[in-house]
Design an enzyme around this catalytic site. Structure first.
Site, mmCIF file in Angstrom:
data_model
loop_
_atom_site.group_PDB
_atom_site.id
_atom_site.type_symbol
_atom_site.label_atom_id
_atom_site.label_comp_id
_atom_site.label_asym_id
_atom_site.label_seq_id
_atom_site.Cartn_x
_atom_site.Cartn_y
_atom_site.Cartn_z
ATOM 1 N N ASP A 1 0.809 -1.228 0.000
ATOM 2 C CA ASP A 1 0.000 0.000 0.000
ATOM 3 C C ASP A 1 0.843 1.278 0.000
ATOM 4 O O ASP A 1 0.375 2.330 -0.423
ATOM 5 C CB ASP A 1 -0.957 0.015 1.196
ATOM 6 C CG ASP A 1 -2.118 -0.943 0.985
ATOM 7 O OD1 ASP A 1 -2.284 -1.422 -0.160
ATOM 8 O OD2 ASP A 1 -2.853 -1.211 1.948
ATOM 9 N N HIS B 1 3.623 1.749 -1.808
ATOM 10 C CA HIS B 1 3.867 2.014 -3.231
ATOM 11 C C HIS B 1 2.587 2.526 -3.914
ATOM 12 O O HIS B 1 2.634 3.439 -4.728
ATOM 13 C CB HIS B 1 4.270 0.723 -3.955
ATOM 14 C CG HIS B 1 5.563 0.131 -3.496
ATOM 15 N ND1 HIS B 1 5.643 -1.094 -2.890
ATOM 16 C CD2 HIS B 1 6.844 0.578 -3.574
ATOM 17 C CE1 HIS B 1 6.897 -1.380 -2.609
ATOM 18 N NE2 HIS B 1 7.651 -0.382 -3.008
#
Ligand code: AMP
Length: 283
Positions: free
Chosen positions: A35, A37
Site C-alpha cells: 500500500d 507504493h
C-alpha cells in the site's frame, strides 16, 4: 494498463504523450508492491493526466552481500495491483536492457551519499541516483513521487534534480503504515513472527519523540536518548543509528530551531533485517 519492457519503446511513448500536451507523473519502485507504493500512484494521479510506474530491482544499489538475489519479485501480483491502483503505463525492463555491457556512467551525489545509509551501504546511493537519473530520462515526467519512508533517498533525489537542472517536480508521499504502526516495506516479510511483533517499538519511539517535541523539547540529544531508551525495551531491536537531520540537506542538527524542518531518522536491525523509519518535524 500498458506494460512495456523496452526502454526505447517506453521513451518513445512518453515523448509522444508529452507532445500531445499530457502531464506525466512517475513513481519508480522495485516491485513487491504494497500500500505504500500504491499511495505513490494516488499522489501521481492527483497531479497528472498519465500515471507511470516502474518495477525494476536495480542491481547497482545492492551491496555484494545484500539481498539482490532473494529480493521478492512477485511480478504477476504487482501487475494486478498496479492496474487496480490506476497505473496507466508500467515499465518493467530487464537488467540487460537497462545496463548495456559497456555501461560506465554513474551519478554521485557526494555529501548526502556518505552518511547514515550510505556509510552502512557503500555505493548504495550511487546506484540509486544513477538508476533514477536513467529512469527520469526514459519517463521524462513532469512530476516524480517518492516516499518519505526513505528520507535520505528523497533528499538525495531533490539534491540531484537541483544540481543537474533536471526539470522534474519531486513530490514526497507520507509514510504508509501497518495497523500497529510498522512502516510498510517489501522487506518486512523477512521478519520472524517475534521480530515482527517487537518491530512495533520503532513507530512507538517516534510517537514518544513527537509528544516530547509537542511539549516543547528542542534538544536532539534528549530526543535521541528517549528514542533509544524505548527501542531498548525490545531485546531483538539493534539500533544502527538514530539522528536528527535537517530536511533540506541531511546535515545533523543539535537542536531544533523554529522555522526549520527536520527528520528524526533511524535504522534498526532485527536479526538480518534492517528497518528504516523517520519522523518529519516542522518547528
Ligand atoms: P522501493 O520499492 O522500496 O524502492 O520503494 C519505491 C518507492 O516507494 C520509494 O519512493 C519509497 O520511498 C516508497 N515507499 C516504500 N515504502 C513506503 C511506505 N511505507 N510508505 C510510503 N512510501 C513508501
Amino acid at each position: 494498463m500498458k506494460i512495456i519492457e523496452s526502454p526505447k519503446e517506453f521513451q518513445q511513448l512518453t515523448e509522444s504523450l508529452r507532445l500531445q500536451g499530457k502531464k506525466l507523473a512517475f513513481a519508480p519502485t522495485m516491485g513487491a508492491l504494497h500500500d505504500g507504493h500504491l499511495s505513490l500512484v494516488k499522489h501521481a494521479k492527483a497531479r497528472a493526466d498519465v500515471a507511470l510506474m516502474s518495477v525494476f530491482v536495480n542491481p547497482l544499489q545492492f551491496g555484494k552481500n545484500e539481498d539482490f538475489g532473494k529480493y521478492p519479485r512477485p511480478f504477476e501480483r504487482d501487475k494486478a495491483l498496479a492496474e487496480k491502483a490506476g497505473v496507466d503505463i508500467l515499465f518493467a525492463p530487464t537488467h540487460e536492457a537497462l545496463y548495456d555491457k559497456g555501461f560506465q556512467s554513474f551519478v554521485n551525489v557526494k555529501h548526502i551519499s556518505e552518511k547514515f545509509e550510505g556509510e552502512i551501504r557503500p555505493d548504495h546511493f550511487r546506484g540509486v541516483a544513477t538508476v533514477v537519473c536513467k529512469l527520469f530520462n526514459l519517463a521524462k515526467p513532469h512530476v516524480a513521487v517518492f516516499g518519505q519512508k526513505d528520507a535520505q533517498q528523497l533528499t538525495l533525489i531533490r539534491q540531484m534534480v537541483a544540481d543537474l537542472n533536471i526539470d522534474i517536480e519531486i513530490v514526497a508521499a507520507p509514510i504508509v503504515r501497518e495497523s500497529d504502526g510498522l512502516a510498510m516495506s517489501s522487506r518486512n516479510i523477512y521478519l520472524s513472527e517475534q521480530e515482527r511483533r517487537e518491530a512495533v517499538v520503532i513507530s512507538e519511539s517516534l510517537k514518544i519523540v513527537q509528544k516530547l517535541i509537542a511539549e516543547g523539547e528542542r534538544e536532539s540529544e534528549i530526543l535521541i536518548d528517549a528514542t533509544l531508551r524505548h527501542l531498548q525495551t525490545s531485546l531483538l531491536a539493534k539500533p544502527e543509528y538514530v539522528a536528527f537531520v535537517r530536511a533540506d540537506d541531511f546535515s545533523e542538527a543539535r537542536e531544533l530551531v523554529k522555522g526549520n524542518a527536520y527528520f528524526l531518522i533511524l535504522a534498526v536491525r532485527f536479526g538480518t533485517v534492517r528497518l528504516l523509519d523517520n519522523l518529519y518535524i516542522q518547528v
